[in-house]
Design a protein around this motif. Sequence first.
Motif, PDB file in Angstrom:
ATOM      1  N   ASP A 288      38.136  31.760  51.272  1.00 35.73           N
ATOM      2  CA  ASP A 288      38.272  32.485  52.534  1.00 35.73           C
ATOM      3  C   ASP A 288      39.694  32.997  52.730  1.00 35.73           C
ATOM      4  OD1 ASP A 288      35.637  32.132  53.154  1.00 35.73           O
ATOM      5  OD2 ASP A 288      35.957  30.561  54.666  1.00 35.73           O
ATOM      6  N   ALA A 289      40.693  32.179  52.370  1.00 37.47           N
ATOM      7  CA  ALA A 289      42.087  32.593  52.513  1.00 37.47           C
ATOM      8  C   ALA A 289      42.391  33.790  51.622  1.00 37.47           C
ATOM      9  CB  ALA A 289      43.020  31.427  52.181  1.00 37.47           C
ATOM     10  N   GLN A 290      41.833  33.786  50.420  1.00 37.19           N
ATOM     11  CA  GLN A 290      42.051  34.912  49.506  1.00 37.19           C
ATOM     12  C   GLN A 290      41.353  36.176  50.014  1.00 37.19           C
ATOM     13  OE1 GLN A 290      40.817  33.456  45.655  1.00 37.19           O
ATOM     14  NE2 GLN A 290      42.379  31.851  45.637  1.00 37.19           N
ATOM     15  N   SER A 297      45.665  46.052  44.598  1.00 36.47           N
ATOM     16  CA  SER A 297      46.733  45.683  43.668  1.00 36.47           C
ATOM     17  C   SER A 297      46.295  45.937  42.234  1.00 36.47           C
ATOM     18  CB  SER A 297      47.077  44.197  43.850  1.00 36.47           C
ATOM     19  OG  SER A 297      47.948  43.734  42.851  1.00 36.47           O
ATOM     20  N   GLU A 298      47.289  46.086  41.361  1.00 38.59           N
ATOM     21  CA  GLU A 298      47.026  46.188  39.921  1.00 38.59           C
ATOM     22  C   GLU A 298      47.340  44.880  39.204  1.00 38.59           C
ATOM     23  OE1 GLU A 298      49.263  49.400  38.325  1.00 38.59           O
ATOM     24  OE2 GLU A 298      48.133  50.966  39.389  1.00 38.59           O
ATOM     25  N   ASP A 299      47.678  43.849  39.972  1.00 36.35           N
ATOM     26  CA  ASP A 299      48.113  42.585  39.380  1.00 36.35           C
ATOM     27  C   ASP A 299      46.888  41.777  38.939  1.00 36.35           C
ATOM     28  OD1 ASP A 299      49.345  40.286  38.598  1.00 36.35           O
ATOM     29  OD2 ASP A 299      50.534  40.025  40.433  1.00 36.35           O
ATOM     30  N   THR A 300      46.317  42.177  37.831  1.00 35.54           N
ATOM     31  CA  THR A 300      45.120  41.485  37.336  1.00 35.54           C
ATOM     32  C   THR A 300      45.433  40.062  36.884  1.00 35.54           C
ATOM     33  OG1 THR A 300      45.493  42.478  35.157  1.00 35.54           O
ATOM     34  CG2 THR A 300      43.958  43.620  36.658  1.00 35.54           C
ATOM     35  N   ALA A 301      46.673  39.825  36.468  1.00 36.85           N
ATOM     36  CA  ALA A 301      47.049  38.473  36.051  1.00 36.85           C
ATOM     37  C   ALA A 301      46.955  37.507  37.231  1.00 36.85           C
ATOM     38  CB  ALA A 301      48.458  38.464  35.470  1.00 36.85           C
ATOM     39  N   LYS A 302      47.432  37.952  38.400  1.00 42.39           N
ATOM     40  CA  LYS A 302      47.357  37.111  39.588  1.00 42.39           C
ATOM     41  C   LYS A 302      45.900  36.887  39.998  1.00 42.39           C
ATOM     42  CE  LYS A 302      48.698  36.848  44.454  1.00 42.39           C
ATOM     43  NZ  LYS A 302      49.363  37.544  45.585  1.00 42.39           N
ATOM     44  N   ALA A 304      43.320  36.869  38.036  1.00 47.79           N
ATOM     45  CA  ALA A 304      42.735  35.934  37.077  1.00 47.79           C
ATOM     46  C   ALA A 304      43.176  34.506  37.374  1.00 47.79           C
ATOM     47  CB  ALA A 304      43.133  36.324  35.658  1.00 47.79           C
ATOM     48  N   GLU A 305      44.452  34.330  37.753  1.00 49.73           N
ATOM     49  CA  GLU A 305      44.968  33.001  38.067  1.00 49.73           C
ATOM     50  C   GLU A 305      44.238  32.392  39.264  1.00 49.73           C
ATOM     51  OE1 GLU A 305      49.116  33.543  38.642  1.00 49.73           O
ATOM     52  OE2 GLU A 305      49.555  33.797  36.501  1.00 49.73           O
ATOM     53  N   GLU A 306      43.888  33.222  40.238  1.00 44.92           N
ATOM     54  CA  GLU A 306      43.158  32.712  41.399  1.00 44.92           C
ATOM     55  C   GLU A 306      41.796  32.160  40.989  1.00 44.92           C
ATOM     56  OE1 GLU A 306      43.126  36.043  44.028  1.00 44.92           O
ATOM     57  OE2 GLU A 306      45.067  35.524  44.941  1.00 44.92           O
ATOM     58  N   PHE A 307      41.102  32.891  40.098  1.00 42.79           N
ATOM     59  CA  PHE A 307      39.811  32.408  39.625  1.00 42.79           C
ATOM     60  C   PHE A 307      39.975  31.167  38.753  1.00 42.79           C
ATOM     61  CE2 PHE A 307      38.211  36.616  40.834  1.00 42.79           C
ATOM     62  CZ  PHE A 307      37.009  36.268  41.412  1.00 42.79           C
ATOM     63  N   SER A 311      38.295  27.586  39.399  1.00 43.85           N
ATOM     64  CA  SER A 311      37.505  26.988  38.329  1.00 43.85           C
ATOM     65  C   SER A 311      38.016  25.588  37.997  1.00 43.85           C
ATOM     66  CB  SER A 311      37.549  27.877  37.082  1.00 43.85           C
ATOM     67  OG  SER A 311      36.873  27.263  36.002  1.00 43.85           O
ATOM     68  N   ALA A 312      39.340  25.441  37.948  1.00 47.64           N
ATOM     69  CA  ALA A 312      39.928  24.137  37.639  1.00 47.64           C
ATOM     70  C   ALA A 312      39.572  23.115  38.710  1.00 47.64           C
ATOM     71  CB  ALA A 312      41.447  24.270  37.513  1.00 47.64           C
ATOM     72  N   LEU A 313      39.579  23.542  39.976  1.00 53.41           N
ATOM     73  CA  LEU A 313      39.219  22.655  41.072  1.00 53.41           C
ATOM     74  C   LEU A 313      37.789  22.160  40.920  1.00 53.41           C
ATOM     75  CD1 LEU A 313      40.108  21.552  43.960  1.00 53.41           C
ATOM     76  CD2 LEU A 313      38.896  23.550  44.862  1.00 53.41           C
TER      77      LEU A 313
END
Length: 334
Positions: A288-290, A297-302, A304-307, A311-313
Amino acid sequence: MTQTALAKPLDFPTGRPHGFAPLENEPQFDAQRHLQIEMPDEILPLSALGYSDAEIAECPTPFGVTSIFRVLSDEGAACLLDVARQLEQFTTSNARIARNVRGAVYRSKFLRDLCQSPELTAAISKICGTPLLPHTLPHQLGHLNYNPLEVGENVDKWHVDTLRIDFVMFVTDPKSVEGGEFQYYKGTKAEVAALKADGKPLDPEKIVSPAMPGPGYAVVQQGNMVVHRAKGLTAPGERITMVNGYVPQDIEFPDFSRFDQLYLVDPKDVAASEYTRHMKWMARERIDAQLEGFEFSEDTAKMAEEFESLSALMLETAKELRNAGTATVEHFGD
């Protein structure tokens, strides 16, 4: 911290676990009458216990432990004692504690309303210097410890808690009994672990025994960082304390639920279900926060990091659930 990083409270479950019947006759909680919150005179940071900057950076707050302060009015303390005595019939034991009642917030509306009181939560947040919410695992709300039936046996062993922030409050009058002191160690948990591993006693100069003036007074601590215990009575008497837990409202902070420990001391179906619900809440609040913070944005790295973080959680939660029952109850002994 931005406002979107703060989680919304999780409503208390609408149903009760099997076997948790409500109390039939108890007082009704009234914050105006039952709370008398006073700020502590002293707040000890984790650095004063010997923790390094790197260790403190992994915590939601640099706060360590407070001096004694008042939480309840005389009427509030009397009502809580009445409820605690009614709940004593439901005591259980584990490898650390001889007699305790957990999950009492399912049985007692007074206890539930007290533990989730917005006024109390706001005060504890102010003391700790970070926004908090009442713990989203109901079994971490209103935990009650009762003195062992055997005189001299410690109420609880030296340990750190299975949650980050909590307070320990006397329900009975500590001046009416002999012994039963709450104590904490003015050192790190690594120091205590090393002393115990070497068969050495804790440094008596570092053991703090705060003088509790009466029922309804408490100590707030960052429980997973402050090593503490409850001593046994040295003569027959009644000693009851209540521990109430909180979670950081900053949802980006790593979870600290210690499900591996809770599964060993709470009903297995309740422990697993509460933990699963808590972790789904955390995942939902992060998503929800995201979404609320969406921007082009073009920051695909960021992205991907969010996903990857989500996933890690979820993968860590699944791992904890699959490993349920394989741990042992942790403590440092008497």
